[in-house]
Design a protein around this motif. Sequence first.
Motif, mmCIF file in Angstrom:
data_model
loop_
_atom_site.group_PDB
_atom_site.id
_atom_site.type_symbol
_atom_site.label_atom_id
_atom_site.label_comp_id
_atom_site.label_asym_id
_atom_site.label_seq_id
_atom_site.Cartn_x
_atom_site.Cartn_y
_atom_site.Cartn_z
ATOM 1 N N GLY A 141 26.115 30.298 -44.092
ATOM 2 C CA GLY A 141 26.081 30.245 -45.279
ATOM 3 C C GLY A 141 24.646 29.627 -46.246
ATOM 4 N N THR A 142 22.829 29.727 -45.619
ATOM 5 C CA THR A 142 22.157 29.290 -46.607
ATOM 6 C C THR A 142 21.600 31.012 -47.422
ATOM 7 N N THR A 143 20.591 30.082 -48.332
ATOM 8 C CA THR A 143 20.006 31.908 -49.491
ATOM 9 C C THR A 143 18.689 32.283 -48.816
ATOM 10 N N PRO A 144 18.483 33.105 -49.764
ATOM 11 C CA PRO A 144 16.892 33.614 -48.709
ATOM 12 C C PRO A 144 15.955 32.883 -49.318
ATOM 13 N N ALA A 145 15.617 31.880 -50.112
ATOM 14 C CA ALA A 145 15.302 31.172 -51.046
ATOM 15 C C ALA A 145 15.402 29.749 -50.412
ATOM 16 N N LEU A 146 16.209 29.734 -49.492
ATOM 17 C CA LEU A 146 16.661 28.072 -48.508
ATOM 18 C C LEU A 146 17.016 28.063 -47.393
ATOM 19 N N TYR A 147 16.284 29.646 -46.972
ATOM 20 C CA TYR A 147 16.231 29.892 -45.210
ATOM 21 C C TYR A 147 15.811 28.331 -44.765
ATOM 22 N N VAL A 148 17.278 28.256 -43.548
ATOM 23 C CA VAL A 148 16.728 28.017 -42.217
ATOM 24 C C VAL A 148 17.168 27.560 -40.930
ATOM 25 N N ALA A 149 16.322 28.375 -39.783
ATOM 26 C CA ALA A 149 16.714 28.250 -38.730
ATOM 27 C C ALA A 149 17.253 27.612 -38.196
ATOM 28 N N ASP A 150 18.807 27.865 -37.054
ATOM 29 C CA ASP A 150 20.112 27.098 -36.858
ATOM 30 C C ASP A 150 19.267 26.657 -35.907
ATOM 31 N N VAL A 151 19.005 24.983 -35.258
ATOM 32 C CA VAL A 151 18.838 24.262 -34.413
ATOM 33 C C VAL A 151 20.127 24.094 -33.767
ATOM 34 N N SER A 152 21.177 24.746 -34.281
ATOM 35 C CA SER A 152 22.498 25.016 -33.098
ATOM 36 C C SER A 152 21.659 25.613 -31.613
ATOM 37 N N GLU A 153 21.656 26.956 -32.020
ATOM 38 C CA GLU A 153 21.443 28.279 -31.118
ATOM 39 C C GLU A 153 19.586 27.650 -30.131
ATOM 40 N N ILE A 154 19.533 26.188 -30.697
ATOM 41 C CA ILE A 154 18.268 25.768 -29.752
ATOM 42 C C ILE A 154 18.495 24.728 -28.843
ATOM 43 N N ALA A 155 20.075 25.046 -29.592
ATOM 44 C CA ALA A 155 20.792 23.355 -29.072
ATOM 45 C C ALA A 155 21.369 24.087 -27.714
ATOM 46 N N GLU A 156 22.223 24.370 -27.351
ATOM 47 C CA GLU A 156 22.608 25.917 -26.598
ATOM 48 C C GLU A 156 21.538 26.664 -25.889
ATOM 49 N N SER A 157 20.519 27.136 -25.562
ATOM 50 C CA SER A 157 19.657 27.463 -25.226
ATOM 51 C C SER A 157 18.473 26.675 -24.300
ATOM 52 N N LEU A 158 18.201 25.460 -24.817
ATOM 53 C CA LEU A 158 17.414 24.443 -24.699
ATOM 54 C C LEU A 158 17.517 22.884 -25.066
ATOM 55 N N PRO A 159 18.181 22.525 -24.637
ATOM 56 C CA PRO A 159 19.339 21.083 -23.400
ATOM 57 C C PRO A 159 18.177 20.212 -23.480
ATOM 58 N N ASP A 160 16.297 20.577 -23.204
ATOM 59 C CA ASP A 160 15.743 19.272 -22.361
ATOM 60 C C ASP A 160 15.102 19.478 -23.743
#
Length: 276
Positions: free
Chosen positions: A95-114
């Motif tokens: 749902g982010t636009t190119p101008a306000l693009y942000v990477a999805d922290v949920s991917e990090i939460a899933e792959s890096l729980p520490d």
Amino acid sequence: MSGYSTTTNRAGILLVVGMILATAVSTEAQQPSAPKASSIHDGVLGNTGSSREVSTAELRQALVQSGAIVLDARPYEEYAVSHIPGARSVRGKPGTTPALYVADVSEIAESLPDKAQPLIAYCNGLFCGRSERFAEDLLGIGYLNVSRYQLGAPGWRALGGVMQVEKPALLRLLEQDKTSVLIDGRAQADLKAPLRNAVSIPLRDASKAKDDGRLPMTDHNTRIFVVGDTGAEARAVAEAIVHNAFHNVAFFDGTLSDLPELLDVETLNGARETPG
């Protein structure tokens, strides 16, 4: 008595000298040591933000030690064209636009729980807010050791860092950008299957290639791609070319068996059919 006085005087002199030396050593120990000389690699932008900013020198050290994980905060399409070697791509937040693009922290939460895992985010440098927004989101879900390399991809290149290209982008750019140069970095390229439209520059020839026309001396910003028998070989050649003052160099971190599309099949078949 005179001998006694002489001995007493000598002892007194030695005592005074000892006290002076002890005072000098103590004073020297209390003085702060001279600070280590800084270099351009230690510079940072000093951007405001909740996350700490790391320098190029610190990022290089992190990549060597492999303690921190480097996260590319740009869309995959940009990551594929050129990214800092060893960095991980992170999918975009829906749902982010190119101008306000942000990477999805949920991917990090899933792959890096520490949550104590050291993380370093980067994007497109000076005016790019993607890494800062991403870092804020990471801190917001509880990660404790989040930093930004705010100089980003442009700063890394400008300070002598080589980039890495992914296969889809490599093939697409070789087709679309006719000014780009494909370098065959294999040490024995003349004894192997040729690559289509490639220039042979093994590691030993990196400097020599500036004088014999194999490198684009009229435009040091020309996009240069390096492939080799292995990713390590391609990277070594790419870094040597960067150290010869070319600024837009990327290597493919795979083998040529991963790039059958680049083989010059017609030349190879012709060589096989020609009697020896």
